[in-house]
Design an enzyme around this catalytic site. Structure first.
Site, PDB file in Angstrom:
ATOM      1  N   SER A  16      57.593  24.047  59.413  1.00 26.71           N
ATOM      2  CA  SER A  16      57.121  25.119  60.310  1.00 26.71           C
ATOM      3  C   SER A  16      55.673  25.503  60.003  1.00 26.71           C
ATOM      4  O   SER A  16      54.866  25.697  60.919  1.00 26.71           O
ATOM      5  CB  SER A  16      58.011  26.359  60.151  1.00 26.71           C
ATOM      6  OG  SER A  16      59.305  26.074  60.585  1.00 26.71           O
ATOM      7  N   ARG A  20      52.157  24.981  62.372  1.00 25.38           N
ATOM      8  CA  ARG A  20      51.300  26.133  62.706  1.00 25.38           C
ATOM      9  C   ARG A  20      49.893  25.974  62.152  1.00 25.38           C
ATOM     10  O   ARG A  20      48.911  26.344  62.805  1.00 25.38           O
ATOM     11  CB  ARG A  20      51.942  27.425  62.193  1.00 25.38           C
ATOM     12  CG  ARG A  20      53.172  27.803  63.019  1.00 25.38           C
ATOM     13  CD  ARG A  20      54.056  28.758  62.248  1.00 25.38           C
ATOM     14  NE  ARG A  20      55.125  29.302  63.073  1.00 25.38           N
ATOM     15  CZ  ARG A  20      56.258  28.646  63.372  1.00 25.38           C
ATOM     16  NH1 ARG A  20      56.445  27.431  62.927  1.00 25.38           N
ATOM     17  NH2 ARG A  20      57.182  29.220  64.110  1.00 25.38           N
ATOM     18  N   GLY A  96      60.638  19.452  68.838  1.00 21.30           N
ATOM     19  CA  GLY A  96      60.702  20.604  69.737  1.00 21.30           C
ATOM     20  C   GLY A  96      59.601  21.601  69.431  1.00 21.30           C
ATOM     21  O   GLY A  96      59.012  22.200  70.341  1.00 21.30           O
ATOM     22  N   ARG A 124      66.446  18.864  75.678  1.00 18.66           N
ATOM     23  CA  ARG A 124      66.485  20.239  75.135  1.00 18.66           C
ATOM     24  C   ARG A 124      65.917  21.260  76.131  1.00 18.66           C
ATOM     25  O   ARG A 124      65.069  20.936  76.952  1.00 18.66           O
ATOM     26  CB  ARG A 124      65.749  20.284  73.793  1.00 18.66           C
ATOM     27  CG  ARG A 124      66.448  19.378  72.780  1.00 18.66           C
ATOM     28  CD  ARG A 124      65.778  19.384  71.443  1.00 18.66           C
ATOM     29  NE  ARG A 124      65.858  20.681  70.804  1.00 18.66           N
ATOM     30  CZ  ARG A 124      65.255  20.983  69.652  1.00 18.66           C
ATOM     31  NH1 ARG A 124      64.525  20.076  69.035  1.00 18.66           N
ATOM     32  NH2 ARG A 124      65.383  22.181  69.127  1.00 18.66           N
ATOM     33  N   SER A 195      63.040  36.414  63.646  1.00 22.27           N
ATOM     34  CA  SER A 195      63.008  34.967  63.369  1.00 22.27           C
ATOM     35  C   SER A 195      61.834  34.721  62.418  1.00 22.27           C
ATOM     36  O   SER A 195      61.079  35.647  62.110  1.00 22.27           O
ATOM     37  CB  SER A 195      62.832  34.175  64.667  1.00 22.27           C
ATOM     38  OG  SER A 195      61.591  34.498  65.261  1.00 22.27           O
ATOM     39  N   ASP A 319      68.662  26.636  60.837  1.00 23.73           N
ATOM     40  CA  ASP A 319      68.436  25.225  60.484  1.00 23.73           C
ATOM     41  C   ASP A 319      69.327  24.761  59.336  1.00 23.73           C
ATOM     42  O   ASP A 319      69.450  23.557  59.084  1.00 23.73           O
ATOM     43  CB  ASP A 319      66.971  25.012  60.083  1.00 23.73           C
ATOM     44  CG  ASP A 319      66.061  25.008  61.306  1.00 23.73           C
ATOM     45  OD1 ASP A 319      66.559  24.905  62.441  1.00 23.73           O
ATOM     46  OD2 ASP A 319      64.837  25.114  61.111  1.00 23.73           O
ATOM     47  N   LYS A 346      69.867  22.205  69.641  1.00 29.42           N
ATOM     48  CA  LYS A 346      68.939  21.668  68.631  1.00 29.42           C
ATOM     49  C   LYS A 346      68.753  20.165  68.853  1.00 29.42           C
ATOM     50  O   LYS A 346      69.058  19.655  69.918  1.00 29.42           O
ATOM     51  CB  LYS A 346      69.478  22.007  67.235  1.00 29.42           C
ATOM     52  CG  LYS A 346      69.485  23.506  66.947  1.00 29.42           C
ATOM     53  CD  LYS A 346      68.079  24.043  66.862  1.00 29.42           C
ATOM     54  CE  LYS A 346      68.035  25.535  66.659  1.00 29.42           C
ATOM     55  NZ  LYS A 346      66.669  26.063  66.703  1.00 29.42           N
ATOM     56  N   ARG A 350      74.646  20.607  67.599  1.00 32.12           N
ATOM     57  CA  ARG A 350      75.047  20.590  66.178  1.00 32.12           C
ATOM     58  C   ARG A 350      76.474  21.078  65.960  1.00 32.12           C
ATOM     59  O   ARG A 350      77.104  20.711  64.971  1.00 32.12           O
ATOM     60  CB  ARG A 350      74.055  21.393  65.333  1.00 32.12           C
ATOM     61  CG  ARG A 350      72.779  20.631  65.129  1.00 32.12           C
ATOM     62  CD  ARG A 350      71.851  21.253  64.103  1.00 32.12           C
ATOM     63  NE  ARG A 350      70.688  20.374  63.945  1.00 32.12           N
ATOM     64  CZ  ARG A 350      69.471  20.781  63.616  1.00 32.12           C
ATOM     65  NH1 ARG A 350      69.233  22.065  63.408  1.00 32.12           N
ATOM     66  NH2 ARG A 350      68.485  19.908  63.489  1.00 32.12           N
ATOM     67  N   ARG A 394      69.015  16.628  60.403  1.00 28.90           N
ATOM     68  CA  ARG A 394      69.785  17.542  59.539  1.00 28.90           C
ATOM     69  C   ARG A 394      71.267  17.149  59.482  1.00 28.90           C
ATOM     70  O   ARG A 394      71.949  17.420  58.500  1.00 28.90           O
ATOM     71  CB  ARG A 394      69.611  18.990  59.999  1.00 28.90           C
ATOM     72  CG  ARG A 394      68.152  19.439  59.911  1.00 28.90           C
ATOM     73  CD  ARG A 394      67.988  20.943  59.961  1.00 28.90           C
ATOM     74  NE  ARG A 394      66.651  21.304  60.392  1.00 28.90           N
ATOM     75  CZ  ARG A 394      65.575  21.332  59.605  1.00 28.90           C
ATOM     76  NH1 ARG A 394      65.679  21.014  58.333  1.00 28.90           N
ATOM     77  NH2 ARG A 394      64.392  21.667  60.084  1.00 28.90           N
TER      78      ARG A 394
END
Ligand code: S3P
Length: 434
Positions: A16, A20, A96, A124, A195, A319, A346, A350, A394
């Protein structure tokens, strides 16, 4: 049961924060230096689409001397409007985060662009990104099913927005923030369920925590953003797999170094500690605005079954659910989850992916629209059961850990998918196995 011991300093840099850092670098005026950028496919997709959209990026791979490769990235940009019309669709592959967060920036650029991905990403939901961007004045088109290709006709005249997040999604929050940075005036994002907050921290955004628990995030548009360096700590969502390995292994002790411990990312550690897991945090300190520290994991002879239903907790472990579910099923025979329909959107569905694979391993499970329950296992695990990875890193990693810890030889339908976020996943396990 196998024994796992040792120290890990080579967990992948946080996915993440890497996304960013690259996107913010592309919006900042000057030269942004990012140290310890992730080599995972998803983060590399962000760099490649930024390059295809006209941003100058250099990536250097430096051997760290202990077998690790450290990636440093330098991004040169002239600021908020430095993007150029791409000559082809921008390929986000499996990522995503790349597609959604970049859409917020492209909505403000005065040209047409198109975002596409692999088979998983093309399924998605993207309406959640089109809604706020249309309200701000960009033209966005999706398929009738609300999926990619995302075609964006951007405008320099984006309007500010007051946006109430309909889902607790850090990607949606971030894309609105990136778009709002270009808008003519002050925008406000209203976040009822918290979040991950890396975007707010990295941009230094003003946040207001209301007495009712709701957070407001304020973005003043068209403020020039100066370049500043970023250092990316290790990914707690990757650490989760090695924690499960240490807990499930026998006589195991694993130390995970310099992991991001941002409070919005470590709800799974709290849950595991409450369930009786031997986890200790050491050397906690703040680096570049993010809390980091070492996690010491010791094998756990008994773990209480995990039961998760609180909306805020679900958002905090979104996650980590695949690994938590598999860990809880193996350690206690049980697991229960509700209020987590988001998991069906996801990299794979999942809920279905976890249940299908646990059933193949002999667990009795039942799925609901928004969760599932694991009620126990009948008989022992068969050797060579095929685990279906559903194009989902994952899912692959969660069941690979179960196989290691249980000493069962499972066959993953796709081992390479781990590279999406954790390219050295199997080599770390090998280095810890005694
Ligand atoms: C992410 C946010 C989460 C998470 C994803 C990374 C991010 O997705 O599942 O792996 O970096 O903002 P949502 O925003 O869809 O919840």
């Amino acid at each position: 049961m196998s024994v796992f011991q040792g120290e890990v300093s080579s967990l992948p840099p946080d996915k993440s924060i890497s996304h960013r850092a690259a996107l913010i670098g592309a919006l900042a005026e000057g030269s942004t230096e990012i140290t310890n950028f992730s080599g995972g496919y998803d983060n590399q997709s962000t760099l490649s689409v930024l390059k295809d959209a006209g941003i100058a990026i250099r990536q250097q791979e430096i051997p760290a001397g202990d077998g690790r490769i450290v990636r440093n990235v330098v991004i040169e940009s002239g600021g908020l409007w430095s993007f150029k019309a791409p000559t082809q669709p921008l390929m986000c592959n499996n990522s995503g985060s790349t597609m959604r967060m970049l859409a917020g920036i492209l909505a403000a650029q005065p040209f047409r662009s198109e975002l596409v991905g692999d088979a998983s990403l093309m399924k998605r939901p993207m309406k959640r990104i089109a809604d706020p961007l249309r309200q701000m004045g960009a033209e966005i088109s999706l398929t009738p099913a609300g999926t990619a290709p995302v075609v964006i006709v951007g405008t320099r005249d984006l309007k500010p927005i007051e946006y109430h997040l309909p889902v607790p999604s850090a990607q949606v929050k971030s894309l609105v923030a990136f778009a709002a940075m270009h808008a003519d005036g002050r925008s406000k994002i209203i976040e009822p369920i918290r979040s991950r907050d890396h975007t707010e921290l990295m941009l230094g955004l003003e946040t207001i925590d209301r007495p009712d628990g709701v957070r407001e995030i304020i973005i003043d548009g068209r403020k020039p953003l100066g370049a500043k360096p970023f250092h990316v700590p290790a990914d707690p969502s990757a650490a989760c797999f090695m924690i499960a390995l240490g807990l499930l292994g026998q006589r195991s002790e694993v130390v995970l170094r310099q992991v991001c411990l941002n409070p919005t990312r470590v709800a799974y550690i709290d849950l595991l500690q409450e369930a009786g897991a031997g986890l200790v945090i050491e050397n906690a300190r703040s680096v570049g605005g993010e809390l980091i520290g070492d996690i010491v994991v010791r094998s756990c002879s008994s773990l209480k079954p995990l039961r998760i239903s609180d909306h805020a907790v679900v958002a905090g472990v979104i996650d980590e659910v695949p690994m938590l579910a598999v860990l809880s099923a193996f350690a206690s025979g049980e697991f229960e989850l509700h209020n987590a329909a988001e998991l069906r959107t996801k990299e794979s569905d999942r809920i279905d992916a976890i249940v299908v694979n646990l059933q193949r391993l002999g667990f009795e499970c039942e799925q609901y629209p928004d969760g599932f329950v694991v009620k126990g296992r009948t008989g022992s695990i068969q050797q060579d059961v095929v685990i279906e990875c559903f194009d989902d890193h994952r899912i692959a990693m969660s069941f690979a850990i179960a196989a290691e810890a249980a000493g069962a030889s499972l066959v993953l339908s796709d081992r390479d998918v781990v590279g999406v976020s954790f390219p050295n996943f199997f080599s770390i396990i090998d280095s810890l196995r005694q």
